[in-house]
Design a protein around this motif. Sequence first.
Motif, mmCIF file in Angstrom:
data_model
loop_
_atom_site.group_PDB
_atom_site.id
_atom_site.type_symbol
_atom_site.label_atom_id
_atom_site.label_comp_id
_atom_site.label_asym_id
_atom_site.label_seq_id
_atom_site.Cartn_x
_atom_site.Cartn_y
_atom_site.Cartn_z
ATOM 1 N N PRO A 1 0.828 -1.210 0.000
ATOM 2 C CA PRO A 1 0.000 0.000 0.000
ATOM 3 C C PRO A 1 0.861 1.257 0.000
ATOM 4 C CG PRO A 1 0.163 -0.883 2.210
ATOM 5 C CD PRO A 1 0.913 -1.838 1.317
ATOM 6 N N SER A 2 0.188 2.403 -0.046
ATOM 7 C CA SER A 2 0.930 3.671 -0.025
ATOM 8 C C SER A 2 1.438 4.001 1.367
ATOM 9 C CB SER A 2 0.030 4.809 -0.520
ATOM 10 O OG SER A 2 -0.424 4.538 -1.832
ATOM 11 N N ALA A 3 0.725 3.551 2.394
ATOM 12 C CA ALA A 3 1.147 3.802 3.771
ATOM 13 C C ALA A 3 0.472 2.783 4.679
ATOM 14 C CB ALA A 3 0.790 5.222 4.202
ATOM 15 N N VAL A 4 1.031 2.627 5.891
ATOM 16 C CA VAL A 4 0.485 1.696 6.878
ATOM 17 C C VAL A 4 0.274 2.447 8.189
ATOM 18 C CG1 VAL A 4 0.866 -0.430 8.192
ATOM 19 C CG2 VAL A 4 1.664 -0.271 5.828
ATOM 20 N N PHE A 5 -0.926 2.291 8.773
ATOM 21 C CA PHE A 5 -1.210 2.844 10.094
ATOM 22 C C PHE A 5 -1.316 1.686 11.083
ATOM 23 C CE2 PHE A 5 -2.817 6.188 7.304
ATOM 24 C CZ PHE A 5 -2.269 7.317 7.897
ATOM 25 N N CYS A 6 -0.531 1.757 12.158
ATOM 26 C CA CYS A 6 -0.543 0.714 13.173
ATOM 27 C C CYS A 6 -1.268 1.210 14.420
ATOM 28 C CB CYS A 6 0.881 0.322 13.555
ATOM 29 S SG CYS A 6 1.842 -0.367 12.196
ATOM 30 N N VAL A 7 -2.154 0.360 14.970
ATOM 31 C CA VAL A 7 -2.842 0.657 16.222
ATOM 32 C C VAL A 7 -2.788 -0.593 17.091
ATOM 33 C CG1 VAL A 7 -4.373 2.337 15.130
ATOM 34 C CG2 VAL A 7 -5.121 -0.047 15.344
ATOM 35 N N GLY A 8 -3.286 -0.483 18.330
ATOM 36 C CA GLY A 8 -3.286 -1.624 19.235
ATOM 37 C C GLY A 8 -2.035 -1.653 20.085
ATOM 38 N N GLY A 9 -2.152 -2.243 21.265
ATOM 39 C CA GLY A 9 -1.036 -2.261 22.203
ATOM 40 C C GLY A 9 0.204 -2.927 21.660
ATOM 41 N N GLY A 10 0.045 -3.921 20.801
ATOM 42 C CA GLY A 10 1.200 -4.639 20.269
ATOM 43 C C GLY A 10 2.031 -3.838 19.287
ATOM 44 N N SER A 11 1.519 -2.698 18.826
ATOM 45 C CA SER A 11 2.252 -1.903 17.833
ATOM 46 C C SER A 11 3.267 -0.971 18.481
ATOM 47 C CB SER A 11 1.261 -1.087 16.999
ATOM 48 O OG SER A 11 0.605 -0.123 17.806
ATOM 49 N N GLN A 12 3.391 -0.992 19.805
ATOM 50 C CA GLN A 12 4.279 -0.055 20.494
ATOM 51 C C GLN A 12 5.746 -0.462 20.432
ATOM 52 O OE1 GLN A 12 2.209 1.724 24.218
ATOM 53 N NE2 GLN A 12 1.324 -0.333 23.983
ATOM 54 N N VAL A 13 6.035 -1.647 19.958
ATOM 55 C CA VAL A 13 7.429 -2.087 19.808
ATOM 56 C C VAL A 13 8.014 -1.391 18.587
ATOM 57 C CG1 VAL A 13 8.952 -4.058 19.432
ATOM 58 C CG2 VAL A 13 6.922 -4.303 20.864
ATOM 59 N N GLY A 14 8.966 -0.494 18.830
ATOM 60 C CA GLY A 14 9.502 0.345 17.755
ATOM 61 C C GLY A 14 10.120 -0.438 16.613
ATOM 62 N N LEU A 15 10.759 -1.555 16.946
ATOM 63 C CA LEU A 15 11.426 -2.360 15.920
ATOM 64 C C LEU A 15 10.438 -2.872 14.879
ATOM 65 C CD1 LEU A 15 14.178 -3.558 15.132
ATOM 66 C CD2 LEU A 15 13.642 -5.538 16.563
ATOM 67 N N LEU A 16 9.178 -3.027 15.267
ATOM 68 C CA LEU A 16 8.165 -3.554 14.347
ATOM 69 C C LEU A 16 7.939 -2.624 13.168
ATOM 70 C CD1 LEU A 16 6.100 -5.800 13.794
ATOM 71 C CD2 LEU A 16 4.467 -4.548 15.192
ATOM 72 N N ARG A 17 7.922 -1.314 13.398
ATOM 73 C CA ARG A 17 7.757 -0.338 12.295
ATOM 74 C C ARG A 17 8.848 -0.527 11.258
ATOM 75 N NH1 ARG A 17 8.630 5.111 13.882
ATOM 76 N NH2 ARG A 17 7.973 5.651 11.756
ATOM 77 N N GLU A 18 10.080 -0.665 11.737
ATOM 78 C CA GLU A 18 11.212 -0.801 10.811
ATOM 79 C C GLU A 18 11.077 -2.059 9.962
ATOM 80 O OE1 GLU A 18 14.868 -0.635 12.978
ATOM 81 O OE2 GLU A 18 14.208 1.056 14.220
ATOM 82 N N LYS A 19 10.688 -3.157 10.603
ATOM 83 C CA LYS A 19 10.548 -4.419 9.862
ATOM 84 C C LYS A 19 9.436 -4.324 8.816
ATOM 85 C CE LYS A 19 13.641 -6.855 12.172
ATOM 86 N NZ LYS A 19 14.854 -7.411 11.501
ATOM 87 N N LEU A 20 8.297 -3.721 9.184
ATOM 88 C CA LEU A 20 7.187 -3.587 8.230
ATOM 89 C C LEU A 20 7.577 -2.697 7.065
ATOM 90 C CD1 LEU A 20 4.127 -3.180 10.649
ATOM 91 C CD2 LEU A 20 4.581 -5.106 9.132
ATOM 92 N N ALA A 21 8.234 -1.565 7.355
ATOM 93 C CA ALA A 21 8.656 -0.647 6.295
ATOM 94 C C ALA A 21 9.602 -1.344 5.325
ATOM 95 C CB ALA A 21 9.319 0.581 6.910
ATOM 96 N N ASN A 22 10.541 -2.117 5.865
ATOM 97 C CA ASN A 22 11.502 -2.828 5.020
ATOM 98 C C ASN A 22 10.803 -3.881 4.161
ATOM 99 O OD1 ASN A 22 14.344 -3.470 4.293
ATOM 100 N ND2 ASN A 22 13.828 -5.431 5.259
ATOM 101 N N ASN A 23 9.883 -4.646 4.764
ATOM 102 C CA ASN A 23 9.187 -5.706 4.017
ATOM 103 C C ASN A 23 8.314 -5.145 2.900
ATOM 104 O OD1 ASN A 23 10.318 -7.560 5.724
ATOM 105 N ND2 ASN A 23 8.447 -7.999 6.870
#
Length: 650
Positions: free
Chosen positions: A316-338
């Motif tokens: 997609p053009s962008a991803v919005f993360c919500v929910g308590g599990g999205s607070q792990v900063g490393l997860l954003r980096e992994k999703l952006a890379n994938n």
Amino acid sequence: MENHNIFALDIGTRTVIGLIIKNSGENLEVVAQHVETHQDRAMKDGQIHDVNKVAAVVKKVKENLEKRSKTKLTSAAIAAAGRTLRTVRGSATQDFSNISLINHSHIQQVEVEALVRCKNEIAKLFPDEPLYCVGYSILTQKLNNYNIDTLEGQKGGLVEMEIIATFLPNIVIDSLFEVLKKVDLAIESLTLEPIAAMEIAIPPRFRMLNLALVDIGAGTSDIAISKGGTIIGYKMVQKAGDLITEAVAGHYLIDFQTAEELKITLSRQEKANITDILGIAQEITRDSFNTAIEMAVSDLADDISKEIIDLNGKPPSAVFCVGGGSQVGLLREKLANNLSLPLERVAVRDRETLENVKFKNTRTKSLRGPEIVTPLGIGAIAKKKAIHHFITVYVNEKEVTLFNAKRTTVAQGLFSAGVKVEDILKGGMGKDIKYKIQGEEIVIKGTRGFPGEIYLNNKKATLDDKVVEGDSITVIFPHNPQNALMLIKDVIKPYKKYVAVNHEKVSVIDEVLVNGINVSEEYNIKTGDQIEFIYKLRLHQLNLGINFDEHEVYFDGEIITGNPSLTGVQEITYKKKQQDSGTKLKNISVNANGQEIIITKENPLVVDVFDKLNFDISNPKGVLVIKKNGLESNFAESVVHHDKIEIHWN
């Protein structure tokens, strides 16, 4: 004080979050908020496993908010887990070429057929899971292979339609209902968790863009995709924050609750202190923590990215993360890379980034992160009185719960109650009979009955009529469809063969066999029967009751001898051989009504037998029936030695 506010309740895998939202104005104004954590694993992957334990936590949230707001809470807006949604597509085609104009009834016929196919498909995919339809939408409709927006009023032709139908397991709703019942709460509205998160995180004006929303909870990660102004689909990954927490617990030798607290703490600060199960104190830095969880985060990010691409067809053009599990900063980096996206295009939505949301108590430190988004969405949907909630209607006095998506109709009520709508429309058909006769396959069709009728609150209704809470639907099922009925005597005529014997027709059928068993002509034919006729092939099989030494027999005018074949013979005649004058008359013995009657007379008749039979005709008891050798006869017919005569009243 009467409660006019909305109680939004998010029953999650790790926590239960409650919000009281002011039910006035355009903005969402949160009056009070509270969160409680499950002490046991009473919920797993978004599904309630222990109703009593979950109800106890909900009760704590309810009582806390009642105390804060000084209000008695009587109902709650809730959401069902998105992982439970089952969606299938179904299509149908009907030819209306002989129809001058297509009307609403014709369109309904196609819709119903497509819906039945969806139901059959969902039953194949989930044969052991009770599901009911929560709604359906038309995806495409064509007329003579051309896409068309409106079929009604068009000239008849070949109509094709594809729909998408959504189903929800009974267990999901039933368990939520039971929890609320135990804490004396009615359901104000019910939506789906990904719909709630999308409602608040990606407002409708942004949905023209191709965006992905990922709601990462404790047990599951829900995904929704927007494109072209609408939500095009939902997906679910059955892993989320607990996967990372378990990795933390295993790496640092700490219990699950301590690992959860460590994960949350290091999402906000650089260092944290812990004591492991061996009593050893440690200082954990964010960098070392990220190293410890990298494998688990990569696992989660890989699965989420794969499902996003599978659902959207591309990143997609962008991803919005919500929910308590999205607070792990490393997860954003992994999703952006994938997803080959810049890091800034993978954003975490929290309390500060949401539009048109106000909090009465701005000083509270709890619920400031992305975990607040879904409960806010639940409240937002209830506040605008969205129709994603359940209603109860009655179908032939049976209670049916319906998910009120967009517009709930009589058709959805009947469908959820298990009523075959297509049978009501078509009037029902009697069963066919399929059998074989002399090796030829025959089908006798059942007849169509009168169409059924539908009443809504005692008034005649159509499938498209809207239903609301408490409505009563009555179905009068099709009547008078007739199963095919056929007797042997109804089908035997074309197969009967006759010869004329002294100018009277005599059948040459010897036996009627059904599946090898001799039957009468009154036999009722059944599907699968094999019918066979056995014919008399020789003269003596006709049982003419004559002494062939004393009679001359002619086939089609030519005298014959012996026991010749009957094949091809049209007429048989016989007569007594001429005797010399003065020849002594012989006695003739016949059986009449079981009695032996002796007649001494040349060319005796039936009436001669009758004269010797003690049969009273002075008091008629019906119609006089006379038979000779099993065939209908009369007084003037001749008799011969060993003839069998029957005379009785019918």
